[in-house]
Design a protein around this motif. Structure first.
Motif, PDB file in Angstrom:
ATOM      1  N   ALA A  95     -19.402  27.635  48.675  1.00 39.48           N
ATOM      2  CA  ALA A  95     -19.374  29.073  48.380  1.00 39.48           C
ATOM      3  C   ALA A  95     -17.970  29.641  48.550  1.00 39.48           C
ATOM      4  N   THR A  96     -17.302  29.278  49.639  1.00 32.59           N
ATOM      5  CA  THR A  96     -15.957  29.802  49.898  1.00 32.59           C
ATOM      6  C   THR A  96     -14.956  29.261  48.877  1.00 32.59           C
ATOM      7  N   GLY A  97     -15.131  28.005  48.489  1.00 32.39           N
ATOM      8  CA  GLY A  97     -14.229  27.428  47.495  1.00 32.39           C
ATOM      9  C   GLY A  97     -14.276  28.181  46.173  1.00 32.39           C
ATOM     10  N   PHE A  98     -15.470  28.527  45.714  1.00 32.15           N
ATOM     11  CA  PHE A  98     -15.581  29.260  44.443  1.00 32.15           C
ATOM     12  C   PHE A  98     -15.179  30.726  44.603  1.00 32.15           C
ATOM     13  N   LYS A 140      -9.269  22.386  45.344  1.00 31.98           N
ATOM     14  CA  LYS A 140      -9.797  23.187  44.242  1.00 31.98           C
ATOM     15  C   LYS A 140     -11.317  23.276  44.361  1.00 31.98           C
ATOM     16  N   ALA A 141     -11.908  24.299  43.747  1.00 31.52           N
ATOM     17  CA  ALA A 141     -13.346  24.529  43.890  1.00 31.52           C
ATOM     18  C   ALA A 141     -14.164  23.327  43.432  1.00 31.52           C
ATOM     19  N   GLU A 142     -13.794  22.738  42.278  1.00 26.07           N
ATOM     20  CA  GLU A 142     -14.548  21.595  41.769  1.00 26.07           C
ATOM     21  C   GLU A 142     -14.447  20.399  42.719  1.00 26.07           C
ATOM     22  N   ALA A 143     -13.235  20.190  43.271  1.00 27.99           N
ATOM     23  CA  ALA A 143     -13.052  19.092  44.224  1.00 27.99           C
ATOM     24  C   ALA A 143     -13.834  19.351  45.502  1.00 27.99           C
ATOM     25  N   THR A 144     -13.875  20.610  45.939  1.00 30.79           N
ATOM     26  CA  THR A 144     -14.658  20.965  47.128  1.00 30.79           C
ATOM     27  C   THR A 144     -16.141  20.698  46.896  1.00 30.79           C
ATOM     28  N   LEU A 145     -16.637  21.082  45.705  1.00 31.44           N
ATOM     29  CA  LEU A 145     -18.040  20.852  45.367  1.00 31.44           C
ATOM     30  C   LEU A 145     -18.383  19.364  45.437  1.00 31.44           C
ATOM     31  N   ALA A 146     -17.537  18.539  44.824  1.00 30.85           N
ATOM     32  CA  ALA A 146     -17.798  17.101  44.805  1.00 30.85           C
ATOM     33  C   ALA A 146     -17.669  16.489  46.199  1.00 30.85           C
ATOM     34  N   ALA A 147     -16.598  16.837  46.908  1.00 27.31           N
ATOM     35  CA  ALA A 147     -16.353  16.232  48.223  1.00 27.31           C
ATOM     36  C   ALA A 147     -17.408  16.668  49.239  1.00 27.31           C
ATOM     37  N   TRP A 166      -5.637  31.631  50.710  1.00 29.95           N
ATOM     38  CA  TRP A 166      -6.578  32.649  50.251  1.00 29.95           C
ATOM     39  C   TRP A 166      -6.602  32.782  48.732  1.00 29.95           C
ATOM     40  N   ASP A 167      -5.632  32.175  48.030  1.00 32.12           N
ATOM     41  CA  ASP A 167      -5.636  32.268  46.565  1.00 32.12           C
ATOM     42  C   ASP A 167      -5.084  30.992  45.957  1.00 32.12           C
TER      43      ASP A 167
END
Length: 238
Positions: free
Chosen positions: A71-74, A154-161, A237-238
């Protein structure tokens, strides 16, 4: 302001179907499935007495680490964090709100999972203070690691990891498969993971009625210090 943000974060989490699947549905299904069917040798005693502490530990990880990291990544990717950082709510206030949101969801998880386990014949033992200490340190450790991941990848990498770590620790974190079923060299390594420390510590108290599991607490303190310190140092933060 922090309470209002925490309430908003909690409502957003509870309305997210994917988050509910991760934090509520999967732990409940695993508890019912492995507690009802003789799939894994959980040793002597009732299977639900072995499984429930591990499932509670999994619930902490799914909320404080996996769900929060994704959630935080996106939020970071879409600029939500940057806009919130420019609002009157200070950054520390935002982190406090996210922590309160995690704790609120965990209370709901424990109420649900404990109710399901009790209907299946769970007989918890041990002291409440030791359990609360384990849960608090486990939450701190997983929150630090989740925010570190969300603030650096990155958000996609966070999702996968985050999902990969969830699956690996589900198998090797002592949740449904006892650590002593693994080869001896692997046991030493797996036992140092935060999920194994939390699940084994809760099991020592709730299943065996033992005292304060200092070794598990020490491992969780180490992960909490490392995770929160690194998140505070490297979070972007960005």
């Amino acid at each position: 302001m922090i309470a209002a943000q925490a309430a908003l974060e909690t409502r957003m989490l509870l309305r997210n179907g994917e988050q509910l699947l991760l934090t509520v549905v999967i732990p409940t299904v695993l508890l019912v499935l492995f507690g009802s069917l003789d799939i894994v040798d959980t040793g002597t005693g009732e299977a639900v007495d072995f499984l429930t502490p591990g499932i509670l530990a999994l619930a902490v990880m799914s909320t404080a680490f996996t769900g929060q990291a994704i959630a935080t990544g996106f939020e970071r990717r879409y600029g939500v964090l940057k806009r919130l950082a420019a609002s009157p709510l200070p950054r520390r206030g935002l982190m406090a709100a996210k922590t309160l949101s995690v704790l609120a969801v965990e209370v709901l998880q424990f109420a649900l999972l404990s109710s399901v386990a009790l209907t299946m014949g769970w007989s918890p033992r041990g002291g409440l203070l030791a359990v609360l200490a384990l849960l608090a340190l486990g939450t701190a450790a997983f929150s630090g690691l989740g925010l570190l991941m969300a603030g650096t990848l990155k958000a996609e990498a966070t999702l996968a990891a985050a999902n990969l770590v969830f699956l690996l620790l589900l198998v090797g974190g002592g949740v449904v498969v006892p650590l002593d079923r693994f080869p001896e060299p692997a046991q030493a390594v797996l036992g140092l993971s935060p999920l194994a420390a939390l699940s084994e510590g809760l099991r020592e108290v709730l299943q065996h009625g033992g005292g304060t599991p200092w070794a598990s607490l020490a491992i969780l303190v180490g992960w909490a210090v490392v995770g929160l310190t690194a998140a505070g140092r490297f979070f972007r933060w960005d």
